[in-house]
Design an enzyme around this catalytic site. Structure first.
Site, PDB file in Angstrom:
ATOM      1  CE  LYS A   1      -3.585  -0.086   2.811  1.00 44.63           C
ATOM      2  NZ  LYS A   1      -4.378  -0.251   4.042  1.00 44.63           N
TER       3      LYS A   1
ATOM      4  NE  ARG B   1      -9.306  11.407   1.205  1.00 39.45           N
ATOM      5  CZ  ARG B   1     -10.081  10.374   0.890  1.00 39.45           C
ATOM      6  NH1 ARG B   1     -11.390  10.532   0.882  1.00 39.45           N
ATOM      7  NH2 ARG B   1      -9.576   9.198   0.607  1.00 39.45           N
TER       8      ARG B   1
ATOM      9  CG  HIS C   1      -7.049  -3.054  -4.020  1.00 38.42           C
ATOM     10  ND1 HIS C   1      -7.311  -4.208  -3.323  1.00 38.42           N
ATOM     11  CD2 HIS C   1      -6.047  -3.353  -4.887  1.00 38.42           C
ATOM     12  CE1 HIS C   1      -6.490  -5.163  -3.753  1.00 38.42           C
ATOM     13  NE2 HIS C   1      -5.727  -4.668  -4.686  1.00 38.42           N
TER      14      HIS C   1
ATOM     15  CD  GLU D   1     -11.074   3.947   4.685  1.00 39.54           C
ATOM     16  OE1 GLU D   1     -10.559   2.942   4.174  1.00 39.54           O
ATOM     17  OE2 GLU D   1     -11.496   4.907   4.024  1.00 39.54           O
TER      18      GLU D   1
ATOM     19  CG  HIS E   1     -13.271  -1.125   3.644  1.00 35.64           C
ATOM     20  ND1 HIS E   1     -12.311  -0.771   2.731  1.00 35.64           N
ATOM     21  CD2 HIS E   1     -13.389  -0.059   4.470  1.00 35.64           C
ATOM     22  CE1 HIS E   1     -11.862   0.436   3.001  1.00 35.64           C
ATOM     23  NE2 HIS E   1     -12.513   0.899   4.039  1.00 35.64           N
TER      24      HIS E   1
ATOM     25  N   GLY F   1      -7.341   5.103  -1.895  1.00 30.32           N
ATOM     26  CA  GLY F   1      -8.082   5.029  -3.147  1.00 30.32           C
ATOM     27  C   GLY F   1      -7.616   3.932  -4.082  1.00 30.32           C
TER      28      GLY F   1
END
Length: 631
Positions: free
Chosen positions: A158, A292, A235, A275, A208, A164
């Site tokens: 990652k 954000r 993803h 998350e 998720h 994103g």
């Protein structure tokens, strides 16, 4: 007090921020690149500033240009939306140094969570469970090799500086690691200007689940419930819903409290999202915190009745949160799908071109559309391919699902490929209806969600022919409006009336005959745009055109052995050279579009004969990239 707000973004999020700001009596300022001069967000703003440039690095990511635009327009504050500069600590500091207000968290909080490796360490101190992994400063390939051996495969690379799906690669074995590291670094550098990576254990079949948090400058922080974002491709999220199906109240509360601890640990201010990965046993692990407003914030707004952008603007001005934790509403269920310009049948490759047809239907109670495009807009290869978001709220999950499916079916997109039909199949799938969610959902049900493209049946062609004739524009002579020569019903004096049509659709061609005596009662939805008729058949919108058989007969096709670009983009790597022998499936070039990399692979064994583009060149969809000599 904010009286003028500059929105440092584009597309649907810029339009959405402006909508709330305008309702609050705030003057809005748009910024735009050279290719976005006529974009919807520019027209919706009270003022607009041309940043110039084409790529994001020349416009929406240029900190100095954004700051100068704000100062020149008289704005007191900047809202970065999501993406671009929204999680850039240097930008936050530059905004403050210029005497402007950033509608977002302080630079220190952005830094703490923007660096995923540092964020993991902070969360460990706060007692939030982590996925086993490597988040160290040593970025050498050997460090990742050793870490992967320790945690085991499959592993997940990652980008340390962003999310994103950019820079994210699943690695199944050590043999794949070196190439995955190189590709992930390039994607991370292109998207975030930072090529650092981290490594995590890849969890099978996780959900998720993320928590929306909100904090003010007085030290108050609360959570606005959770969202399930498990339905993903590459993803990247495709569908989100709130609240997460099947979560018990104790688990919901435990996750919410952990998210608040995470926000307080870094002195967070404003809207943020923590998350988590949730496994089948009900254990959850911290993934990252997005400093954000999230793309999926409308589903939280739907179940709480709150305007999160309004909260952002009020908190940025120093106001306290208007509610306490026990006062946060939780009503009904909401779902959102992301409508993308992409081709699901080609591994979701981003699409670009002119949006020849775009129709948003009248909204029913509980339905909402946040879009950033209009019919006739050009979807460029330089930015994210999302056209908009379709949202529905209902008293329960099933009602929300049905309302969203209805909204999706009545939204029409033509001229470029989109994921509209794919989203319909997703909402209709029995496993989704039953709430059987995890991040591998799309891959596991690919046979149902991405069925092979089949030839169109005779019934479609008959309907298309009738609609084509019925929607032909009327041509009338000014001197003789009743002239039989202007009729389109196939009238021939002394002979039976008949119309012959040469039609093509999806690469197929048909010759069809319509007699005047045949009933002209087509039932398929059809919309004409110039010479193209868009016909909806079994949920899919098909573009039907006439063709000239003489022109077709004299045409020619690309010689075999040529490999063409599947989408507009830029060449980031050329992996072969003329004269080189390659096997079937060998990677030849790497293209980048919408900040994602796509490998062009040999469809046959052979020798590279000619390469037509160099690294850094822009290519158009269908362009011949290189030639292979078979054998």
């Amino acid at each position: 007090m904010i009286t003028t707000l500059l929105v440092a973004n584009r597309g649907e999020i810029a339009c959405r921020i402006m909508r709330t700001a305008s309702a609050m009596g705030i003057t809005t300022v748009a910024v735009h690149s050279a290719v976005d001069r006529d974009a919807l967000h520019v027209h919706q703003a009270d003022q607009a500033v041309d940043l110039g440039g084409v790529r994001a690095s020349e416009s929406y990511l240029d900190i100095n240009r954004i700051i100068q635009a704000a100062l020149a327009s008289g704005a007191q504050a900047i809202h970065p939306g999501y993406g671009f500069l929204s999680e850039n600590a240097a930008f936050a500091r530059a905004v403050s140094a210029a005497g402007l207000l950033l509608v977002g968290p302080p630079a220190a909080a952005i830094e703490a969570m923007g660096d995923k490796s540092a964020a993991k360490a902070l969360m460990a101190e706060a007692g939030v469970p982590l996925v086993p992994g490597y988040h160290g400063a040593d970025q050498s390939p050997q460090a990742f090799v050793e870490a992967a051996r320790q945690i085991g495969y499959p592993a997940l690379l990652k980008a340390s500086a962003g999310g994103g799906g950019k820079g994210m690669k699943i690695v199944q074995s050590e043999a794949e690691l070196a190439a995955a590291l190189q590709s992930a670094r390039r994607e991370a550098q292109a998207a975030f200007g930072d090529d650092r990576l981290l490594l995590e254990k890849y969890l099978p079949r996780p959900r998720h689940v993320e928590i929306q948090v909100f904090a003010d400058c007085q030290g108050n922080c609360l959570y606005l419930h959770e969202r399930d974002c498990s339905i993903q491709r590459r993803h990247q999220k495709v569908l989100e819903e709130a609240p997460a199906p099947g979560l018990s109240q104790p688990l919901r509360q435990t996750m919410g409290q952990a998210a608040v601890r995470a926000a307080l640990a870094i002195g967070y201010v404003g809207a943020g999202t923590v998350e988590f990965l949730l496994d089948e046993r009900g254990d959850f692990f911290f993934m990252e915190m997005n400093a954000r407003l999230q793309v999926e914030h409308p589903v939280t707004e739907a179940i709480t009745g709150l305007d999160l952008v309004e909260w952002q603007l009020r908190v940025a001005q120093g106001e306290t949160l208007p509610l306490g934790q026990e006062q946060v509403p939780l009503q009904g269920h909401a779902m959102e799908v992301r409508l993308y310009a992409e081709d699901p049948d080609q591994d979701f490759l981003p699409a670009s071109g002119r949006l020849q047809l775009y129709q948003e239907p009248p909204l029913k109670p509980g339905q909402r559309i946040d879009s950033g495009v209009r019919e006739g807009d050009v979807i460029s290869p330089y930015y994210d391919p999302m056209l908009g978001k379709l949202i529905a709220w209902g008293a329960d999950r099933e009602q929300a699902r049905r309302l969203l499916l209805d909204l999706l079916k009545r939204t029409l997109v033509g001229g470029i490929r989109s994921n509209r039909r794919f989203l319909q199949r997703l909402l209709e799938h029995p496993a989704f209806v039953a709430g059987e969610l995890d991040t591998g959902f799309i891959e596991r049900h690919a046979a149902d969600l991405l069925p092979p493209v089949e030839s169109l049946p005779d019934a479609f062609w008959e309907q298309a022919a009738r609609q084509f004739v019925a929607t032909l524009p009327a041509i009338r002579r000014g001197d003789d409006p009743g002239s039989p020569w202007e009729r389109s019903d196939g009238l021939r004096l002394g002979l039976p009336a008949a119309t012959r049509l040469h039609l093509q659709c999806n690469g197929e061609q048909r010759v069809l005959y319509l007699g005047a005596s045949q009933p002209a009662q087509p039932t398929a939805l059809a919309v004409r745009r110039g010479e193209v008729l868009y016909v909806q058949w079994q949920g899919e919108l098909h573009a039907v055109r006439q063709y000239d058989p003489l022109t077709e007969a004299s045409g020619h096709h690309l010689a075999s052995g040529g490999l063409t670009a599947p989408m507009n983009g830029s060449v980031v790597r050329v992996l072969v050279s003329p004269g080189q022998q390659v096997d079937v499936g060998a990677a030849l070039l790497v293209l980048e579009a919408m900040k994602m990399e796509h490998s062009i692979r040999a469809d046959q064994a052979g020798t590279v004969k000619r390469i037509l583009f160099a690294e850094g060149d822009m290519v158009s969809e269908g362009s011949l990239l290189l030639e292979l000599e078979p054998g």
